[in-house]
Design a protein around this motif. Structure first.
Motif, PDB file in Angstrom:
ATOM      1  N   SER A 115       0.601  -1.545   0.291  1.00 24.31           N
ATOM      2  CA  SER A 115       0.293  -0.571  -0.036  1.00 24.31           C
ATOM      3  C   SER A 115       0.652   1.675  -0.131  1.00 24.31           C
ATOM      4  O   SER A 115       1.995   1.371   0.509  1.00 24.31           O
ATOM      5  CB  SER A 115      -0.776   0.614   0.961  1.00 24.31           C
ATOM      6  OG  SER A 115      -1.197   1.492   0.997  1.00 24.31           O
TER       7      SER A 115
ATOM      8  N   GLN B 190      -7.136   0.654   1.627  1.00 24.64           N
ATOM      9  CA  GLN B 190      -6.853   1.885   2.749  1.00 24.64           C
ATOM     10  C   GLN B 190      -7.073   3.223   2.611  1.00 24.64           C
ATOM     11  O   GLN B 190      -8.100   3.862   3.671  1.00 24.64           O
ATOM     12  CB  GLN B 190      -5.111   1.844   2.751  1.00 24.64           C
ATOM     13  CG  GLN B 190      -4.464   2.187   4.024  1.00 24.64           C
ATOM     14  CD  GLN B 190      -3.338   2.134   4.961  1.00 24.64           C
ATOM     15  OE1 GLN B 190      -2.462   1.759   3.563  1.00 24.64           O
ATOM     16  NE2 GLN B 190      -2.852   2.364   5.540  1.00 24.64           N
TER      17      GLN B 190
ATOM     18  N   SER C  74      -4.576  -2.078  -2.980  1.00 26.84           N
ATOM     19  CA  SER C  74      -4.253  -2.005  -1.499  1.00 26.84           C
ATOM     20  C   SER C  74      -4.090  -0.676  -1.557  1.00 26.84           C
ATOM     21  O   SER C  74      -4.520  -0.167   0.360  1.00 26.84           O
ATOM     22  CB  SER C  74      -2.620  -2.424  -0.856  1.00 26.84           C
ATOM     23  OG  SER C  74      -2.287  -4.271  -1.186  1.00 26.84           O
TER      24      SER C  74
END
Length: 183
Positions: free
Chosen positions: A99, A135, A131
């Motif tokens: 991420s 998030q 990712s």
């Protein structure tokens, strides 16, 4: 568009060497040019590690077996691809995992500049894009994915993500469609 930023993620030489779509770099460059022309900040996100240090524990399948000097400052593979090379005033955010938020100061940079809308591009769709999208959605960012400025080594995985998974949390458009909204 003052609350919007384009994230160009993992478009680094060592990663681009594995991209099979010969037009990907051109499309990514068009996204960067459209953002710059409209005054949308461009943030470059790269994977980077300290030289001579372990990248992760052995149980980490993605990073545990990486050699000690891969994606370090001295590794030519860590350089951002020329097609999307950052200008001196464009931040380069170094992350330590998949991420864009993992181990980086991305969230601090976004808050500092009042960014609430992220436009995502990068390699791979099933890696950094997925990712980061997940998030960022959990952090309540508004999200757009430029489907043709993302690449995955598996075209079916790319299609599934951009057509079925991402639309649940983001607007998914092409680079040209997004550029028209900036005019």
């Amino acid at each position: 568009m003052s609350d919007t930023a384009l994230l160009v993620m993992d478009v680094q030489q060592g990663i681009m060497n594995r991209v099979t779509d010969p037009d990907y770099a051109t499309r990514a460059a068009r996204a960067v040019a459209a953002a710059r022309d409209a005054g949308v900040p461009v943030l470059h996100v790269v994977i980077g590690f300290r030289a001579g240090q372990r990248k992760a524990h052995d149980r980490n399948k993605a990073f545990g077996a990486l050699p000690p000097d891969v994606f370090t400052d001295d590794d030519p593979n860590s350089a951002i691809h020329d097609a999307v090379a950052p200008r001196p005033d464009e931040p380069v955010i170094t992350k330590k995992r998949v991420s864009a938020f993992a181990g980086s100061d991305l969230e601090l940079v976004l808050r500092t500049h009042g960014i609430e809308h992220l436009v995502l591009t990068g390699v791979a769709t099933s890696g950094v894009v997925l990712s980061t999208l997940r998030q960022a959605a959990d952090l309540d960012y508004r999200l757009t994915v430029l489907s043709d400025a993302c690449h995955d080594p598996d075209p079916e995985v790319h299609r599934l993500l951009t057509e079925k998974v991402f639309p649940r949390q983001a607007d998914v458009v092409t680079t040209d469609e997004w550029a028209k909204t900036l005019a």
